[in-house]
Design an enzyme around this catalytic site. Sequence first.
Site, PDB file in Angstrom:
ATOM      1  N   SER A  29       0.816  -1.220   0.000  1.00  0.00           N
ATOM      2  CA  SER A  29       0.000   0.000   0.000  1.00  0.00           C
ATOM      3  C   SER A  29       0.843   1.261   0.000  1.00  0.00           C
ATOM      4  CB  SER A  29      -0.917   0.019   1.229  1.00  0.00           C
ATOM      5  OG  SER A  29      -0.148  -0.009   2.423  1.00  0.00           O
ATOM      6  N   THR A 161     -40.026  26.825  -9.131  1.00  0.00           N
ATOM      7  CA  THR A 161     -40.327  25.482  -8.635  1.00  0.00           C
ATOM      8  C   THR A 161     -40.623  24.631  -9.861  1.00  0.00           C
ATOM      9  OG1 THR A 161     -42.705  25.904  -8.369  1.00  0.00           O
ATOM     10  CG2 THR A 161     -41.297  26.357  -6.466  1.00  0.00           C
ATOM     11  N   HIS A 162     -40.182  23.392  -9.835  1.00  0.00           N
ATOM     12  CA  HIS A 162     -40.301  22.505 -11.002  1.00  0.00           C
ATOM     13  C   HIS A 162     -39.629  23.102 -12.242  1.00  0.00           C
ATOM     14  CE1 HIS A 162     -43.319  20.230  -8.677  1.00  0.00           C
ATOM     15  NE2 HIS A 162     -43.816  21.415  -8.357  1.00  0.00           N
ATOM     16  N   SER A 283     -15.203  25.337 -28.336  1.00  0.00           N
ATOM     17  CA  SER A 283     -15.467  24.124 -29.104  1.00  0.00           C
ATOM     18  C   SER A 283     -14.443  23.994 -30.215  1.00  0.00           C
ATOM     19  CB  SER A 283     -16.875  24.184 -29.696  1.00  0.00           C
ATOM     20  OG  SER A 283     -17.035  23.197 -30.691  1.00  0.00           O
ATOM     21  N   LYS A 289     -18.964  28.927 -29.492  1.00  0.00           N
ATOM     22  CA  LYS A 289     -19.275  28.309 -28.197  1.00  0.00           C
ATOM     23  C   LYS A 289     -18.412  28.846 -27.061  1.00  0.00           C
ATOM     24  CE  LYS A 289     -21.665  25.409 -27.308  1.00  0.00           C
ATOM     25  NZ  LYS A 289     -21.411  23.966 -27.403  1.00  0.00           N
ATOM     26  N   ASN A 291     -18.191  27.297 -23.288  1.00  0.00           N
ATOM     27  CA  ASN A 291     -18.717  26.202 -22.472  1.00  0.00           C
ATOM     28  C   ASN A 291     -18.331  26.356 -21.002  1.00  0.00           C
ATOM     29  OD1 ASN A 291     -19.690  24.949 -24.841  1.00  0.00           O
ATOM     30  ND2 ASN A 291     -17.695  23.996 -25.185  1.00  0.00           N
ATOM     31  N   GLU A 296     -19.422  22.199 -14.947  1.00  0.00           N
ATOM     32  CA  GLU A 296     -19.798  20.872 -15.448  1.00  0.00           C
ATOM     33  C   GLU A 296     -18.917  19.793 -14.833  1.00  0.00           C
ATOM     34  OE1 GLU A 296     -21.584  22.136 -19.835  1.00  0.00           O
ATOM     35  OE2 GLU A 296     -19.602  21.211 -19.702  1.00  0.00           O
ATOM     36  N   GLN A 328      -7.232  -2.001   4.089  1.00  0.00           N
ATOM     37  CA  GLN A 328      -6.239  -1.306   3.272  1.00  0.00           C
ATOM     38  C   GLN A 328      -6.917  -0.545   2.140  1.00  0.00           C
ATOM     39  OE1 GLN A 328      -2.360  -3.218   2.368  1.00  0.00           O
ATOM     40  NE2 GLN A 328      -2.959  -3.025   0.231  1.00  0.00           N
ATOM     41  N   LYS A 331      -8.207   3.681   2.017  1.00  0.00           N
ATOM     42  CA  LYS A 331      -7.439   4.913   1.851  1.00  0.00           C
ATOM     43  C   LYS A 331      -7.628   5.577   0.491  1.00  0.00           C
ATOM     44  CE  LYS A 331      -4.187   2.953   5.068  1.00  0.00           C
ATOM     45  NZ  LYS A 331      -5.076   1.757   5.141  1.00  0.00           N
TER      46      LYS A 331
END
Length: 465
Positions: A29, A161-162, A283, A289, A291, A296, A328, A331
Amino acid sequence: MSDKQNTDKLWGGRFSEATDSFVERFTASVDFDKRLYSYDIDGSIAHARMLKKVGILTDEEAGQIEAGLEFIRKEIAAGRFEWSVELEDVHMNIEAALTADIGDVGKKLHTGRSRNDQVATDIRLYVRDSIDRLCAQLSQLQNTLVDLAEREADTILPGFTHLQTAQPISFGHHMMAWNEMLDRDHERLQDCRRRVNQSPLGCAALAGTTFPIDRYYSAQLLGFDAPTKNSLDSVSDRDFAIELAAVISLIMIHLSRFSEELIIWSSAQFDFIDLPDRYCTGSSIMPQKKNPDLPELVRGKTGRVTGHLMSLLILMKSQPLAYNKDNQEDKEPLFDSLDTVRDCLQAYIEILPALICKRENMLMAARQGYTTATDLADYLVKKGVPFRDAHETSGKAVSLAIGIGKELQELTLAELQKLNGLIEADVAEVLSLQGSLAARDHYGAASPAQVRKAIAIARNKLADR
């Protein structure tokens, strides 16, 4: 025939043949538990001082051991220490190096302890330190949120809401909602820390030791509140690590929810906020783009961390008492969870101060969706109309507005009075976004006045930490 290694083991007295090379690699380990080295050295120094206190080590022997361990700490920190897979783990590597450096005196260090209580102590020290670091990061992020909330306390934002437009709130109120989530996370970490801060050192393999050790003294030296109460439980359970993994998972769930909203808000369809270019990517095919990769990735890494929690739960579920080699495997998921949540918190510490609110776009969105319909119903209730009747009237007002292509606040007084004659000219203030928001003026509500009170309370709480 299996290839055999001829390396002498510190535990090899009972064995008549060397460990198989595959088994050596499979069971080692040290590649991941070497990050515990400083905690392991701290525990060993405390153990040596305790052995000196009870008369098992002389002052000279304890001094040699402590000086040797501090030398090894410096060598590791400087990158000069040679880690050996054949020595299995961080504990054996350090002990072997100590003995090589100071001779047979180094072999006395392990008196009255086992690797079982040694590793349990190391992990508790590591977890305790990690909790303190996480709490500091959470406090830093909360201060950032409170600053942003204060800056945008009057910025009107549609509440959902929703994911449907519901009622007007302020961006500041929304940021203080995020702050409340993180505040509970901080409280959970502090609560977890109490259970972590117990010392297993001296419990040995499972039953304690025949030597007259002083576990209270070694616990005090390491800053623990007290020694653990049962030697069998102390070396075999990792529930404190699982509890931390659960708290980390909740932190990540909260950060993932933050991410989801930032991603939605920064889209062209919402266009509520702008993230600086330095926190976004482009992109390879679409030149227009921009992003939101950082949010994300935080959202994506949440699955990784919650997966580690499941791994730790399953690891523990079928183990008989006491210690088993299964442990072991605790970890790597724990270490990776902590590394991941630290990075994600840092991402938000950096992103939020640079976030730009597009206030006009938020205001325009709040004007759509009939967000003051509940206010109209409440207005009628205050005029003596039963709530269900008031609710129906307000619903008809929305239907009327939809039918003639108006927003609710654009209906004329005459149009509204056809629905209920109790409606008077003062309804205009009720149907305005500013009036709707200001009217929610009680503890915990969304009015700018209440948001500023919440900010003051949060600042005082953060200052007291």
